[in-house]
Design a protein around this motif. Sequence first.
Motif, PDB file in Angstrom:
ATOM      1  N   SER A  47       0.845  -1.198   0.000  1.00  0.00           N
ATOM      2  CA  SER A  47       0.000   0.000   0.000  1.00  0.00           C
ATOM      3  C   SER A  47       0.878   1.244   0.000  1.00  0.00           C
ATOM      4  O   SER A  47       2.085   1.168   0.285  1.00  0.00           O
ATOM      5  CB  SER A  47      -0.932   0.028   1.218  1.00  0.00           C
ATOM      6  N   HIS A  75      -3.927   2.398  -4.926  1.00  0.00           N
ATOM      7  CA  HIS A  75      -5.273   2.155  -4.409  1.00  0.00           C
ATOM      8  C   HIS A  75      -6.293   2.181  -5.552  1.00  0.00           C
ATOM      9  O   HIS A  75      -6.057   2.775  -6.606  1.00  0.00           O
ATOM     10  CB  HIS A  75      -5.619   3.219  -3.357  1.00  0.00           C
ATOM     11  N   GLU A 121      -4.946  -2.592  -4.608  1.00  0.00           N
ATOM     12  CA  GLU A 121      -4.183  -2.082  -3.477  1.00  0.00           C
ATOM     13  C   GLU A 121      -2.710  -2.248  -3.824  1.00  0.00           C
ATOM     14  O   GLU A 121      -2.333  -3.162  -4.563  1.00  0.00           O
ATOM     15  CB  GLU A 121      -4.488  -2.831  -2.182  1.00  0.00           C
TER      16      GLU A 121
END
Length: 368
Positions: free
Chosen positions: A58, A182, A191
């Motif tokens: 992430s 994202h 992600e």
Amino acid sequence: MATPVRIPWARPAFGEAEIASAVAALHSNWLTMGPRVAAFEQQLAALAGRRYAVAVSSGTAALDLALAALGIGPGDEVIVPAMAYIAAPNAVSYQGARLVLADVDPVTWTLDPAEVVRRITPATRALLALDYGGAPAHHEALTALAEARGLALVVDAAESLGACFKQRPTVAYGKVAITSFHMVKILTSIEGGMIFTDDQALAERVRLLRNQGEDPQQKYCHLAIGNNYRLSDLHAAIGLAQIPQLEARLAERARLAARYQACLAHLPIQLPCLLPSATSTWFLYSVLVPNRDNVQAALASRGIETRVSWPLPVHWQPCYQALALGSCFPVAEHMAAHVLSLPLYLGMRDDEQDEVCAALEDALRMCL
């Protein structure tokens, strides 16, 4: 009863290429971090003009690892814009370092170099500059400042992959830069995140820490306290399928942003403004409007979804109020009270955008 959303704030964009790439990854029987992650890293490093790119799970993980790899820790100070997504200040807190806020530029809404100078102390170790909405911060001035003071510049390009400042990608600035994949980002792997650097030792440290600190030469031997921040090959497969589309996606968002600029220029609101020689990804098309909450409600009543990015500056967040007690950052506070992010997404029709503009004008007339 709430009015159904007819024009969303954002809409994910996926097609047959992403589906085929994901299915191929599933059929390969290698779904964890593997060859597709390596290919994703290589292609993004080339796109960024950096020697190294390290994929992680992430954008938040990328920020955490970037600061950790720089050796930021207790006793160190890191300067962060007072108007920032919560992941940036949290990354400083994860290291046990001291978060120091600086106000943003009233025109670009990015970290103000003059405010940074006022906040530097002997304990300052790094500057964390965020490209708000995909618009580059004052990277040239911040780079010069960091070099003059012996500080590390960390570029939070979570929203600006594909943007440039003075013909140089935003992720090419800084000792280290990060981005996010994202679901609603311009290029997405659902992600994921990426860390960019030209420093071999820093890249190797990031690779170690993303994989539980495990020795790459000896399984289950851990050289450092790391984390599971690995990106899977399944996620990378989706990202790889989107890379060839990036240029067209950026062009379409720029076209939509230009239409907003023209359609809204006569209204009593503040429009987004780029630095000279800067291009934006237009991840956000944010405006500052009077009576923001009433305007947002009026748009929602017509089925138009908007976002407030963000409603609280960092020092007003409940988790940081004690840290920043008594602090005042007037530009960030003004922005938080008035900012409204309008719908902008791939596939948005001109008539939908015209409807947003007309509805915003009506809402302003009604709410002023």
